[in-house]
Design an enzyme around this catalytic site. Structure first.
Site, mmCIF file in Angstrom:
data_model
loop_
_atom_site.group_PDB
_atom_site.id
_atom_site.type_symbol
_atom_site.label_atom_id
_atom_site.label_comp_id
_atom_site.label_asym_id
_atom_site.label_seq_id
_atom_site.Cartn_x
_atom_site.Cartn_y
_atom_site.Cartn_z
ATOM 1 N N CYS A 3 0.857 -1.196 0.000
ATOM 2 C CA CYS A 3 0.000 0.000 0.000
ATOM 3 C C CYS A 3 0.891 1.243 0.000
ATOM 4 C CB CYS A 3 -0.908 -0.006 1.231
ATOM 5 S SG CYS A 3 -1.775 1.556 1.466
ATOM 6 N N CYS A 6 0.609 3.382 3.233
ATOM 7 C CA CYS A 6 1.254 2.721 4.378
ATOM 8 C C CYS A 6 2.763 2.928 4.294
ATOM 9 C CB CYS A 6 0.936 1.225 4.403
ATOM 10 S SG CYS A 6 -0.680 0.806 5.083
ATOM 11 N N HIS A 45 -3.868 1.062 8.416
ATOM 12 C CA HIS A 45 -4.491 0.886 7.099
ATOM 13 C C HIS A 45 -6.000 0.678 7.225
ATOM 14 C CE1 HIS A 45 -4.673 -0.079 2.815
ATOM 15 N NE2 HIS A 45 -5.627 -0.930 3.181
ATOM 16 N N ASN A 85 -12.486 10.859 -1.023
ATOM 17 C CA ASN A 85 -13.103 10.135 -2.133
ATOM 18 C C ASN A 85 -13.177 8.667 -1.760
ATOM 19 O OD1 ASN A 85 -13.296 12.388 -3.933
ATOM 20 N ND2 ASN A 85 -11.098 12.234 -4.302
ATOM 21 N N HIS A 98 -7.815 8.511 3.058
ATOM 22 C CA HIS A 98 -7.070 9.771 3.103
ATOM 23 C C HIS A 98 -8.035 10.926 2.929
ATOM 24 C CE1 HIS A 98 -7.123 8.396 -1.104
ATOM 25 N NE2 HIS A 98 -7.172 9.676 -1.449
HETATM 26 P P1 AMP Z 1 -7.754 10.050 -4.470
HETATM 27 O O1 AMP Z 1 -7.932 10.289 -5.947
HETATM 28 O O2 AMP Z 1 -8.777 10.713 -3.623
HETATM 29 O O3 AMP Z 1 -7.576 8.573 -4.175
HETATM 30 O O4 AMP Z 1 -6.423 10.794 -4.089
HETATM 31 C C1 AMP Z 1 -5.148 10.254 -4.187
HETATM 32 C C2 AMP Z 1 -4.199 11.415 -4.134
HETATM 33 O O5 AMP Z 1 -2.914 10.923 -3.856
HETATM 34 C C3 AMP Z 1 -4.092 12.199 -5.438
HETATM 35 O O6 AMP Z 1 -4.461 13.568 -5.215
HETATM 36 C C4 AMP Z 1 -2.626 12.046 -5.831
HETATM 37 O O7 AMP Z 1 -2.085 13.212 -6.426
HETATM 38 C C5 AMP Z 1 -1.977 11.729 -4.503
HETATM 39 N N1 AMP Z 1 -0.752 10.969 -4.572
HETATM 40 C C6 AMP Z 1 -0.510 9.821 -5.275
HETATM 41 N N2 AMP Z 1 0.742 9.385 -5.069
HETATM 42 C C7 AMP Z 1 1.319 10.263 -4.206
HETATM 43 C C8 AMP Z 1 2.616 10.371 -3.621
HETATM 44 N N3 AMP Z 1 3.576 9.465 -3.848
HETATM 45 N N4 AMP Z 1 2.856 11.412 -2.792
HETATM 46 C C9 AMP Z 1 1.894 12.338 -2.559
HETATM 47 N N5 AMP Z 1 0.658 12.290 -3.080
HETATM 48 C C10 AMP Z 1 0.367 11.276 -3.892
HETATM 49 ZN ZN ZN Z 2 -2.343 1.421 3.626
#
Ligand code: AMP
Ligand code: ZN
Length: 118
Positions: A3, A6, A45, A85, A98
């Site tokens: 994950c 995580c 998680h 989301n 998140h």
């Molecule tokens: P969601 O679409 O609500 O699942 O949001 C996932 C979020 O995680 C998105 O806004 C991505 O830009 C962000 N994201 C994905 N990978 C990373 C990463 N390695 N570091 C920081 N943010 C990330």
């Molecule tokens: Zn996780």
């Protein structure tokens, strides 16, 4: 468990840390959609909002406690928005609960902001 968040919370994948305590970790979103765009995650998680139960819901309170502290420490004085989301229709791409904390700009509201497709 494989994950991404995580691993970020454990420091195994780099991130720009904003805040951390025993329960939650907050870092900058890699693809910001607002001048301030942080992600706040429980260190434990949970795959998404649909998996919140009476056993783990206290972590959601910890996330919101952290948000208030972060707003204070980061000088977010004009307000902020928190979004989570959950599932495919909402566009969840990372399956670790998140909360997006958005700030630094006047945000729209209404059907275009909430439900852009039909
Ligand atoms: P969601 O679409 O609500 O699942 O949001 C996932 C979020 O995680 C998105 O806004 C991505 O830009 C962000 N994201 C994905 N990978 C990373 C990463 N390695 N570091 C920081 N943010 C990330
Ligand atoms: Zn996780």
């Amino acid at each position: 468990m494989d994950c991404l968040f995580c691993k970020i919370a454990a420091g195994e994948i780099p991130s720009t840390k904003i805040y951390e305590d025993e329960y939650v970790y907050c870092f900058k979103d890699i693809a910001p959609i607002a001048p301030i765009h942080y992600l706040i995650i429980p260190k434990t998680h949970i795959s998404g909002a649909s998996e919140i139960t009476s056993e783990n819901s206290g972590l959601v309170a910890k996330v919101f406690e952290a948000a208030a502290k972060i707003a204070e420490s980061e000088g977010i004085e004009n307000g902020f928005r928190i979004i989570t989301n959950c599932g495919e229709d909402a566009g969840q791409t990372v399956h670790h609960l998140h909360f997006h904390l958005l700030a630094g700009v006047k945000m729209g509201w209404g059907k275009d902001a909430v439900c852009p497709v039909e």
